[in-house]
Design a protein around this motif. Structure first.
Motif, PDB file in Angstrom:
ATOM      1  N   GLY A  82      51.395  45.389  37.206  1.00 48.81           N
ATOM      2  CA  GLY A  82      50.322  44.747  37.940  1.00 48.81           C
ATOM      3  C   GLY A  82      50.783  43.411  38.485  1.00 48.81           C
ATOM      4  N   SER A 124      49.770  47.990  25.706  1.00 50.68           N
ATOM      5  CA  SER A 124      49.677  49.222  26.504  1.00 50.68           C
ATOM      6  C   SER A 124      50.812  50.184  26.183  1.00 50.68           C
ATOM      7  CB  SER A 124      49.722  48.874  27.997  1.00 50.68           C
ATOM      8  OG  SER A 124      50.940  48.245  28.319  1.00 50.68           O
ATOM      9  N   LEU A 132      47.832  48.575  42.925  1.00 53.12           N
ATOM     10  CA  LEU A 132      48.100  47.923  41.643  1.00 53.12           C
ATOM     11  C   LEU A 132      46.906  47.094  41.195  1.00 53.12           C
ATOM     12  CD1 LEU A 132      51.690  46.683  42.508  1.00 53.12           C
ATOM     13  CD2 LEU A 132      51.114  48.588  40.985  1.00 53.12           C
ATOM     14  N   ARG A 133      46.892  46.777  39.926  1.00 49.34           N
ATOM     15  CA  ARG A 133      45.821  45.936  39.397  1.00 49.34           C
ATOM     16  C   ARG A 133      46.175  44.465  39.521  1.00 49.34           C
ATOM     17  NH1 ARG A 133      44.825  46.887  33.626  1.00 49.34           N
ATOM     18  NH2 ARG A 133      43.217  45.343  33.989  1.00 49.34           N
ATOM     19  N   HIS A 134      45.182  43.680  39.878  1.00 44.99           N
ATOM     20  CA  HIS A 134      45.285  42.214  39.798  1.00 44.99           C
ATOM     21  C   HIS A 134      44.910  41.875  38.363  1.00 44.99           C
ATOM     22  CE1 HIS A 134      43.543  38.083  40.369  1.00 44.99           C
ATOM     23  NE2 HIS A 134      44.654  37.966  41.064  1.00 44.99           N
ATOM     24  N   LEU A 135      45.926  41.517  37.572  1.00 42.54           N
ATOM     25  CA  LEU A 135      45.708  41.419  36.125  1.00 42.54           C
ATOM     26  C   LEU A 135      44.985  40.149  35.708  1.00 42.54           C
ATOM     27  CD1 LEU A 135      49.198  42.745  34.974  1.00 42.54           C
ATOM     28  CD2 LEU A 135      47.008  43.937  34.820  1.00 42.54           C
ATOM     29  N   ALA A 164      47.662  43.161  45.733  1.00 40.29           N
ATOM     30  CA  ALA A 164      47.790  44.140  44.644  1.00 40.29           C
ATOM     31  C   ALA A 164      47.131  45.456  45.044  1.00 40.29           C
ATOM     32  CB  ALA A 164      47.156  43.581  43.362  1.00 40.29           C
ATOM     33  N   ALA A 165      45.944  45.357  45.597  1.00 42.79           N
ATOM     34  CA  ALA A 165      45.209  46.574  45.965  1.00 42.79           C
ATOM     35  C   ALA A 165      45.948  47.373  47.031  1.00 42.79           C
ATOM     36  CB  ALA A 165      43.815  46.199  46.464  1.00 42.79           C
ATOM     37  N   GLU A 172      47.208  42.875  26.848  1.00 47.34           N
ATOM     38  CA  GLU A 172      47.156  44.155  27.567  1.00 47.34           C
ATOM     39  C   GLU A 172      48.554  44.733  27.770  1.00 47.34           C
ATOM     40  OE1 GLU A 172      44.706  44.087  31.016  1.00 47.34           O
ATOM     41  OE2 GLU A 172      45.584  45.898  31.840  1.00 47.34           O
ATOM     42  N   ALA A 191      44.710  39.402  45.264  1.00 42.63           N
ATOM     43  CA  ALA A 191      43.987  40.616  44.855  1.00 42.63           C
ATOM     44  C   ALA A 191      44.128  41.703  45.918  1.00 42.63           C
ATOM     45  CB  ALA A 191      42.515  40.284  44.611  1.00 42.63           C
TER      46      ALA A 191
END
Lengths: 248, 140
Positions: A183, A248, A207-210, A202-203, A244, A199
């Motif tokens: 991310g 994970s 991907l996630r914006h962590l 990432a999108a 996280e 953000a």
């Protein structure tokens, strides 16, 4: 007949056989806080009871030892070299060998240095090895992909459009290579900053914006003292991301 | 001694070649030690025997021949070729640093003619397998 075979790549897998996961802190851009994120991430992993290693691969501009307050000096050696134990983590940097001298390295020298470190360092059993990547998409980025293909990347950007421009290229390269990306972390976020560029970046790559880490004026004065680094607002914001990542 | 790790690498690479080439056994591994890294032949031979796999392995009887390769450096800006003895002497911690990571020589010496640190290590860097010979396969 085999001629002029470099033997070092053949032992890299064995050297890292006790390492559960490799996390590269990447950006493709200098000055976004990769070293601060990587070093603090390692400290937070240790705080959470994980066995964590930190390898500074910014070979020409290492700084993780400054953040950690680690001594400079040769690591101990037995069946290879043993990364230094400091602040609850296993730590290795070219600065251990170089001291305050400067080594200007061209591409082949970078690859050789990386291979030598990977071939002789005995990390032992680790829950995670955090790698602080250098700026740019040069030799180290290519060599890490070649020799550590399963390494996952935690990509750091700042809200700056300049940073996002370079980080976009980094994400593009990682995507083309099929490298795992955990991310994107947004660093140096000002309180009043409501920009959404990171953000959106990432999108754009699925991907996630962590999370966002604040521009923390206390971090500079905390450098060199791990317990103070862990007590900063910067570390507090990184803590759930570390949980996280390591969980994970 | 970290030379054990490099000796392991040599035997590991030789084993990989033997498996890839279908060799029944490796008869000879020729190793070149670059003088820049300052690993002595007796030390490396000792390390090879410390980590050599036991009877029954493809490498158990391999003759590991070790020789030192002299250092040749080439200055990129002025073209001068020089050896380590012609540059500033490497001593103490600097020699130890280069012993661990030969590329760090770029931090400690410069071209004797133009003082540039932009030089290439043409040969004599570190540990290299010059050749591997074996029996029972299609040639390695």
């Amino acid at each position: 007949m085999v001629h002029d075979l470099d033997p070092r790549p053949s032992v890299i897998r064995d050297r890292l056989s006790g390492v559960a996961r490799v996390v590269c802190v990447s950006a493709g851009k200098g000055g976004v806080g990769k070293s601060s994120v990587a070093s603090t991430l390692a400290l937070l992993g240790a705080e959470q009871g994980m066995a964590v290693g930190l390898l500074d691969l910014d070979l020409t501009g290492p700084t993780d030892h400054v953040i950690l307050g680690a001594r400079l000096g040769f690591p101990s050696e037995e069946y290879g070299i043993d990364p230094e134990r400091h602040a609850g983590i296993s730590f290795l940097s070219v600065a251990h060998f170089l001291g305050m001298d400067a080594a200007a390295l061209r591409g082949g020298d970078v690859t050789n240095t990386l291979l030598e470190l990977l071939a002789i360092a005995r990390w032992g059993a680790l829950d995670a090895l955090v790698i602080d990547m250098p700026p740019g998409l040069g030799d180290t980025a290519l060599d890490v992909h070649r020799y550590l293909p399963k390494a996952a990347h935690l990509v750091v950007s700042t809200p700056s459009r300049l940073a996002c421009e370079s980080v976009r290229r980094c994400l593009s390269l990682l995507s083309k290579q099929g490298a795992p990306v955990l991310g994107v972390v947004e660093n140096m976020k000002a309180k009043a900053d409501d920009s959404t560029e990171v953000a959106e970046l990432a999108a754009a790559f699925g991907l996630r914006h962590l999370g966002s880490l604040p521009r923390d004026p206390d971090l500079e004065s905390a450098l060199g003292t791990p317990e103070r680094v862990r007590a900063t607002a910067f570390a507090s914001a990184l803590r759930p991301i570390a949980t996280e990542i390591f969980g994970s | 001694m970290h030379e054990l790790a490099l000796a392991e690498a040599v035997l590991s690479a030789a084993r990989e070649v033997a498996e890839r080439e279908g060799l029944e056994r490796v008869t000879k591994v020729a190793v070149r030690l670059g003088a820049l890294q300052r690993i002595s032949v007796p030390t490396f031979e000792f390390c090879v025997n410390e980590v050599r796999p036991g009877a029954g392995s493809k490498l158990a009887e391999a003759d590991v021949q070790v020789e030192i390769e002299p250092v040749e450096l080439a200055c990129r800006p002025c073209g001068r070729h020089f050896g380590i003895e012609q540059a500033n002497a490497l001593e103490g911690d600097r020699a130890e640093a280069v012993h661990f990571i030969p590329e760090l020589v770029h931090a400690f010496i410069a071209c004797p003619d133009c003082a540039s640190v932009d030089f290439e290590v043409v040969k004599g860097r570190g540990v290299l397998i010059a050749s591997i010979e074996g029996e029972g396969g299609h040639g390695a």
